[in-house]
Enzyme design. Sequence first.
Site, short mmCIF file in Angstrom:
data_model
loop_
_atom_site.label_atom_id
_atom_site.label_comp_id
_atom_site.label_asym_id
_atom_site.label_seq_id
_atom_site.Cartn_x
_atom_site.Cartn_y
_atom_site.Cartn_z
CB THR A 210 -20.78 8.20 50.94
OG1 THR A 210 -20.90 7.11 50.42
CG2 THR A 210 -20.71 8.27 52.70
CD GLU B 189 -17.85 5.77 49.76
OE1 GLU B 189 -18.61 5.78 50.23
OE2 GLU B 189 -17.29 4.31 49.12
N1 RBF Z 1 -13.84 3.37 55.69
C1 RBF Z 1 -13.03 3.02 56.12
O1 RBF Z 1 -13.19 2.06 55.89
N2 RBF Z 1 -12.63 3.45 57.62
C2 RBF Z 1 -12.58 4.46 57.65
O2 RBF Z 1 -11.69 4.76 59.05
C3 RBF Z 1 -13.43 5.73 57.51
N3 RBF Z 1 -13.90 6.59 57.95
C4 RBF Z 1 -14.85 7.24 56.80
C5 RBF Z 1 -14.77 8.57 57.25
C6 RBF Z 1 -16.23 9.30 57.17
C7 RBF Z 1 -16.50 11.18 57.56
C8 RBF Z 1 -16.93 8.98 55.59
C9 RBF Z 1 -18.50 9.89 55.23
C10 RBF Z 1 -16.89 7.48 55.35
C11 RBF Z 1 -16.04 7.18 56.14
N4 RBF Z 1 -15.71 5.76 55.69
C12 RBF Z 1 -14.84 4.41 56.11
C13 RBF Z 1 -16.20 5.03 53.72
C14 RBF Z 1 -17.22 4.39 54.63
O3 RBF Z 1 -16.73 2.77 55.42
C15 RBF Z 1 -17.89 3.82 53.73
O4 RBF Z 1 -18.33 4.64 52.99
C16 RBF Z 1 -19.29 2.74 53.50
O5 RBF Z 1 -18.09 1.46 52.87
C17 RBF Z 1 -19.70 2.79 51.87
O6 RBF Z 1 -19.31 3.21 50.67
P1 ADP Z 2 -23.97 4.58 47.20
O1 ADP Z 2 -23.31 2.86 47.76
O2 ADP Z 2 -25.06 4.48 45.72
O3 ADP Z 2 -22.88 5.24 47.34
P2 ADP Z 2 -25.09 5.29 49.65
O4 ADP Z 2 -26.41 4.62 50.27
O5 ADP Z 2 -24.09 5.58 49.87
O6 ADP Z 2 -25.27 4.46 48.29
O7 ADP Z 2 -26.06 6.65 49.31
C1 ADP Z 2 -25.67 7.38 48.85
C2 ADP Z 2 -26.23 8.21 47.75
O8 ADP Z 2 -27.56 9.19 49.16
C3 ADP Z 2 -25.47 9.56 47.46
O9 ADP Z 2 -25.85 9.21 45.46
C4 ADP Z 2 -27.14 10.08 46.85
O10 ADP Z 2 -27.97 10.29 45.51
C5 ADP Z 2 -28.03 9.70 47.72
N1 ADP Z 2 -27.81 10.96 49.04
C6 ADP Z 2 -28.88 11.88 49.83
N2 ADP Z 2 -28.87 12.44 51.08
C7 ADP Z 2 -27.40 12.88 50.93
C8 ADP Z 2 -26.01 13.36 51.56
N3 ADP Z 2 -26.95 14.12 52.94
N4 ADP Z 2 -24.73 13.12 51.67
C9 ADP Z 2 -24.36 12.34 50.12
N5 ADP Z 2 -25.60 11.72 49.53
C10 ADP Z 2 -26.97 12.04 49.46
MG MG Z 3 -22.38 5.62 48.85
#
Ligand code: RBF
Ligand code: ADP
Ligand code: MG
Length: 168
Positions: A26, A100
């Site tokens: 994300t 995110e």
């Molecule tokens: N985090 C939560 O705590 N609860 C959720 O229901 C939740 N749903 C998510 C759904 C999507 C499609 C995405 C991309 C993220 C979601 N997250 C949720 C956030 C997730 O916990 C977070 O991206 C990771 O912890 C990395 O920061």
């Molecule tokens: P962080 O906790 O630093 O956000 P993540 O594990 O969530 O780390 O990874 C996010 C990073 O991955 C983004 O900032 C981006 O540089 C890279 N990335 C690669 N592919 C994707 C994608 N399809 N969607 C979002 N981020 C992506």
């Molecule tokens: Mg992230």
Amino acid sequence: MNQLVYVRNRVVRGFGRGSKQLGCPTANIDSISDLTISTGIYCGLVQLVIKNEAEVQMEPGNEKAYQEILEKLPFISPVLGMVCNFGYCPQFENKERSLEVHILDKFDFNFYGAELRVLICKKMRDEAKYNSIDELKEAISNDIRNASNEVSNFKEYQSDKQYFLSDP
Ligand code: RBF
Ligand code: ADP
Ligand code: MG
């Protein structure tokens, strides 16, 4: 009608949990304090814009992808589908809200420092706390599937110059 919300800002580092723990990278967006929408999971459109070398950070293991991007600058991606989380991530009890964005297309490089143009189009559900990380992962897989089905409904915005750059 869904209310559109537009956010244009830089990708910053998060906790590094997305890819590693949840298998879903994300891109965390900087400076979101003036976002007034309710917390939750949304889908919509996104464009990645990298204007110059200063906006891409090379990382160990990333050298080849980095070189490829440098050759393509300015890099303006097509307008792609996205699903995003806005809020406190109750599963992890974050102290601050984050936005995110998971881009539905695969990228084989990191783009910390680059600009994302995000058009949030539709709310899918509220954030939730699950009994296990596996259940959260399953919920995210469902969200990704649902978002992929929704994206075609937002076609009319793809060429809207208020939001996105046209690919030269
Ligand atoms: N985090 C939560 O705590 N609860 C959720 O229901 C939740 N749903 C998510 C759904 C999507 C499609 C995405 C991309 C993220 C979601 N997250 C949720 C956030 C997730 O916990 C977070 O991206 C990771 O912890 C990395 O920061
Ligand atoms: P962080 O906790 O630093 O956000 P993540 O594990 O969530 O780390 O990874 C996010 C990073 O991955 C983004 O900032 C981006 O540089 C890279 N990335 C690669 N592919 C994707 C994608 N399809 N969607 C979002 N981020 C992506
Ligand atoms: Mg992230």
